[in-house]
Design a protein around this motif. Sequence first.
Motif, short mmCIF file in Angstrom:
data_model
loop_
_atom_site.label_atom_id
_atom_site.label_comp_id
_atom_site.label_asym_id
_atom_site.label_seq_id
_atom_site.Cartn_x
_atom_site.Cartn_y
_atom_site.Cartn_z
N ALA A 187 -5.98 6.12 -5.19
CA ALA A 187 -4.95 4.91 -5.03
C ALA A 187 -5.66 3.68 -4.19
N MET A 191 2.15 25.02 -8.18
CA MET A 191 3.51 25.00 -7.47
C MET A 191 4.69 24.96 -8.36
N ALA A 224 0.63 7.41 -6.25
CA ALA A 224 -0.06 8.42 -6.09
C ALA A 224 0.12 9.86 -5.73
N LEU A 225 0.81 9.98 -4.45
CA LEU A 225 1.22 11.48 -3.99
C LEU A 225 2.30 11.88 -5.01
N SER A 237 -5.51 18.02 -2.41
CA SER A 237 -4.73 17.23 -3.42
C SER A 237 -4.36 15.81 -3.15
N ALA A 238 -3.53 16.02 -2.10
CA ALA A 238 -3.13 14.45 -1.51
C ALA A 238 -4.12 13.72 -1.17
N GLU A 250 0.29 18.99 -9.52
CA GLU A 250 0.21 20.54 -8.81
C GLU A 250 1.18 21.60 -9.83
N ALA A 283 -5.86 12.15 -4.31
CA ALA A 283 -4.67 10.96 -4.80
C ALA A 283 -4.91 9.82 -3.89
N LEU A 284 -4.87 9.91 -2.63
CA LEU A 284 -4.62 8.91 -1.73
C LEU A 284 -5.98 7.87 -2.06
N ARG A 340 6.15 11.64 6.40
CA ARG A 340 4.84 11.37 7.45
C ARG A 340 4.03 10.19 7.32
N LEU A 385 -0.93 11.61 7.53
CA LEU A 385 -0.34 12.75 6.56
C LEU A 385 -0.87 14.15 7.30
N TRP A 404 0.89 -1.29 0.14
CA TRP A 404 0.01 -0.04 0.23
C TRP A 404 0.81 1.24 -0.08
N LEU A 433 1.68 22.24 6.79
CA LEU A 433 1.57 21.74 5.39
C LEU A 433 0.36 22.51 4.83
N ASP A 434 0.75 23.02 3.70
CA ASP A 434 -0.39 23.61 2.68
C ASP A 434 -1.60 22.94 2.46
N ALA A 448 0.34 13.23 -7.79
CA ALA A 448 -0.43 14.50 -7.31
C ALA A 448 0.32 15.56 -7.21
N TRP A 473 -2.50 21.52 -0.85
CA TRP A 473 -1.75 20.29 -1.07
C TRP A 473 -2.52 19.19 -0.39
N ARG A 528 9.09 23.27 -4.95
CA ARG A 528 8.37 23.34 -3.76
C ARG A 528 7.56 22.25 -3.81
#
Lengths: 171, 171
Positions: free
Chosen positions: B139, A149, A135-136, B131-132, A143, B135-136, A164, B165, A128, B124-125, A139, B128, A153
């Motif tokens: 996935a 972005m 996937a990240l 989006s993350a 961006e 994306a997850l 994390r 995350l 996983w 963390l933005d 993503a 973002w 960045r």
Amino acid sequence: MRVLGAHPDAKVEQVAAAAGVTRQTVYAHYPSRQSLVAAVVDRITAEAVAALDTADVDSGTATAALLRWLDVTWRLLDRFPLLLHPSVAAIDQGDSDRQHAVVVERLARLIGHGQAAGEFDGTLDPAWLVSATIALGHAAGGEVAAGRMTTVRAAAVLRRSILRLYGAREP
Amino acid sequence: MRVLGAHPDAKVEQVAAAAGVTRQTVYAHYPSRQSLVAAVVDRITAEAVAALDTADVDSGTATAALLRWLDVTWRLLDRFPLLLHPSVAAIDQGDSDRQHAVVVERLARLIGHGQAAGEFDGTLDPAWLVSATIALGHAAGGEVAAGRMTTVRAAAVLRRSILRLYGAREP
DNA sequence: CCTACCTCTGACATGTTGTCCAACTTACTG
DNA sequence: CAGTAAGTTGGACAACATGTCAGAGGTAGG
């Protein structure tokens, strides 16, 4: 590689023209558009494998190796938008022992080491984590492609997010 | 919704047949295949908004709200494979004020609250993170579609990954 | 020289999207 | 009841990309 790598929607005709041949000649070498795309992806991943080989030699901590892996793949993702394109996703479904698998397998091994060494949290399924990482990465690439972005960045944010997610300490 | 929602590759002809009309009639209502897909996505997201409305009423902690958000969207992702399909990605690029945006915007607000309250890591933005998260989610949906995970397991893994995350404590 | 091998030209089949039009049904309206 | 407006239908057609096929030409190596 130049045409399809940069413009995934390019027609076979355009690829042929860029190569200085005709459409039929392309079909003489690759039976379908998909196999052509697959060949391009294979070449790109061959580059990735080479880059990983030179970068991964004296593997320090799993965390450091992970960051190198991210660095290598991110660079390729940036150079070849094709890798972000849906058409690629359809490829590695059937052909499991494609070059692509090698790069992924390296990440899987790396995760295994990190989890065994206690650097990464061991309670999350490695398979996983591989999917999630890809996937990240996509993503983050999205961006950049969307202009939300800068490349640097996005790379930084991606690194932090992955660490994390893995339960690794940020260096 | 039934045909396209379940089989994103369905031809306009098939959609028309399932509706008991002819292809031309479909085109009389929707100028292009894409607009038809967009309409389906709009209806699905309308359902999502309704579900979020009934689930989000007395918002407890941001973490709890996040888990509800994940629960609602995951259910839809499971019911409508269309949402995982590339053809959808091409839609919300131009039309920013689509229904789809509403669901996303709820998540963004939720993240803002969580970060302000110190429940989530604030470094963390938020954009973002949105989006993350998507994306997850994709996935995880992909794992289920590929038969590598059950729906419940994927949902559990997704929850844990997202919380990690976001830098949230796991409840 | 001549034989493979590659490439080119040109044509053709296929499948999907999108458009156009004339004829038809249905329901509403005066 | 007649007429009108809207939606639907069948048929035909253009556009476009993917593949396929056959015949003609060129080029390097034996």
